[in-house]
Write an enzyme that holds these catalytic residues in place. Structure first.
Site, PDB file in Angstrom:
ATOM      1  N   GLY A  25       0.830  -1.198   0.000  1.00 60.59           N
ATOM      2  CA  GLY A  25       0.000   0.000   0.000  1.00 60.59           C
ATOM      3  C   GLY A  25       0.863   1.245   0.000  1.00 60.59           C
ATOM      4  N   GLY A  27       0.997   5.664   1.446  1.00 63.04           N
ATOM      5  CA  GLY A  27       0.469   6.678   2.355  1.00 63.04           C
ATOM      6  C   GLY A  27       1.233   7.965   2.196  1.00 63.04           C
ATOM      7  N   GLY A  28       1.047   8.872   3.150  1.00 59.33           N
ATOM      8  CA  GLY A  28       1.677  10.179   3.060  1.00 59.33           C
ATOM      9  C   GLY A  28       3.189  10.139   3.123  1.00 59.33           C
ATOM     10  CG  MET A  29       5.220   9.105   6.485  1.00 58.40           C
ATOM     11  SD  MET A  29       6.197  10.600   6.697  1.00 58.40           S
ATOM     12  CE  MET A  29       7.839   9.905   6.931  1.00 58.40           C
ATOM     13  N   GLY A  30       5.102   7.418   2.073  1.00 57.25           N
ATOM     14  CA  GLY A  30       5.712   6.687   0.979  1.00 57.25           C
ATOM     15  C   GLY A  30       4.956   5.405   0.656  1.00 57.25           C
ATOM     16  CB  VAL A  32       4.054  -0.062   3.021  1.00 58.77           C
ATOM     17  CG1 VAL A  32       4.447  -1.216   3.950  1.00 58.77           C
ATOM     18  CG2 VAL A  32       4.041   1.253   3.798  1.00 58.77           C
ATOM     19  CE  LYS A  47       5.559   3.797   6.241  1.00 59.42           C
ATOM     20  NZ  LYS A  47       4.818   4.589   7.262  1.00 59.42           N
ATOM     21  CG  ASP A 142       0.456  12.376  11.490  1.00 58.61           C
ATOM     22  OD1 ASP A 142      -0.585  13.042  11.590  1.00 58.61           O
ATOM     23  OD2 ASP A 142       0.727  11.704  10.488  1.00 58.61           O
TER      24      ASP A 142
END
Length: 372
Positions: A25, A27-30, A32, A47, A142
């Site tokens: 998947g 997300g905001g950080m990168g 996975v 990640k 966060d």
């Protein structure tokens, strides 16, 4: 990052020790991936971080060091960080234990809210993670449902184990956001000080988010009124966050059609979401202890257990654990602009006694904006 991450095919080696198996998947950080750790044969979550979050070599190296710090947090409810590093190509990666289950966000989307017993189990474990992190001097920054994972327990006496993700790295995304005009993701859990450039971020910032998470889990609603808008704007949210009325938790839940809250929750919630950090609970551990008393009925409505002051350690960031002054229910919880004095004749002496402020009804706002 998406284009770069997509070039990591099955079989690619990252960090000399991780073989890519499949994409899980993003997300905001990168992005996975599921990966095999060659040195141990175990499956890991890998990640790969978006490069725009880490713009130069020194920043990337510092990220890897600080991401690894979270491995020192002693809690069964913080995801295990196995390793972190930077490839010669500049790819920044973070290897973690691979979990099976779903995020708290997914569970709440499906179920709406949790019954009291299950909510207490989940919130207690989140509090354990926060307490351990804050004792180690690590602030999450966060905390939100997407960063909380519900996985299969190893113990037989509980039906779920909670893991909090992304300790120690959220501030890098926060710094990137401050430097761009891009909208931030999932802002409903951020504290007022996070909207102010240069404001200190401490454990009390996580306590704010913890209070809002508890409200969401117990009521099935997000606290903010603007969240009902199908397309809420960031300016509208910031207006409500910084200036809008902070109603009692039970009042807001009823307004939004949420579930009723246990006795004593209003007082606990008010301590979590005071707009000034100082009156909040000083750490996740203390907030969690108080919440446990509320959820199992040991706390008297309107009361405040102060026994924790005798056992609370000095936090690593030097914030005092002193108990803020409590106010009577009929006293304003935050100073208002003084009522103007009546005009007097030039020859009449000015009465120095200030005009008394009006009494505040118990259902009035917890943290009112100054009266014009």
């Amino acid at each position: 990052m998406a284009a770069q991450a997509e070039r990591l095919p099955a079989g690619a080696i990252v960090g000399g020790d991780f073989r890519i198996l499949e994409r899980l998947g993003s997300g905001g950080m990168g992005i996975v991936y599921a990966a095999e750790q060659l040195s141990t044969g175990r499956r890991r979550a890998l990640k790969v971080v978006r490069p725009e979050l880490l713009r130069n070599e020194s920043t990337r190296e510092r990220f890897a060091r600080e991401a690894s710090i979270s491995a020192a947090i002693e809690s069964d409810h913080v995801v295990e960080v196995v390793s972190a590093g930077t490839d010669p190509s500049g790819t920044v990666w973070l290897a973690m234990e691979l979990l099976s289950g779903e995020s708290l966000a997914s569970a709440l989307k499906r179920e709406g809210r949790f019954e009291l017993e299950r909510a207490a189990i989940v919130l207690n474990q989140i509090g354990d993670a926060l307490g351990a992190a804050h004792r180690a001097g690590v602030v999450h920054r966060d905390l939100k449902p997407d960063n909380i994972f519900l996985t299969r327990p190893r113990r037989r006496d509980i039906d779920v184990t909670v893991k909090v993700l992304d300790f120690g790295i959220a501030k890098w995304a926060d710094r990137s956001i401050r430097g761009t005009t891009d909208p931030i993701g999932s802002p409903y859990w951020m504290a007022p000080e996070q909207a102010e450039a240069g404001a200190p971020i401490t454990a009390r910032t996580d306590v704010w988010a913890f209070g809002l998470l508890a409200f969401r889990v117990l009521t099935g609603r997000i606290y903010w009124r603007c969240a009902k808008d199908p397309r809420p704007s960031l300016p509208a949210f910031l207006q409500e966050l910084l200036l809008g009325p902070m109603s009692l938790a039970s009042t807001r839940s009823a307004e939004l059609g949420g579930a009723p809250l246990p006795s004593g929750f209003d007082d606990w919630f008010a301590r979590c979401v005071h707009r000034r950090p100082e009156p909040r609970f000083p750490s996740g551990e203390i907030a969690s202890m108080e919440l446990s008393s509320v959820l199992d009925g040991r706390r008297t409505p309107g009361g405040l257990d102060t026994s924790w002051r005798d056992m609370a350690p000095t936090p690593p960031w030097g914030v005092s654990y002193a108990e803020p002054r409590r106010v009577a229910p009929t006293e304003p919880m935050q100073p208002r602009t003084p009522t103007p004095q009546a005009k007097v004749a030039p020859t009449e002496p000015m009465d120095p006694t200030p005009v008394p402020q009006g009494r505040v009804a118990p259902t009035e706002l917890m943290d009112p904006a100054p009266v014009p």
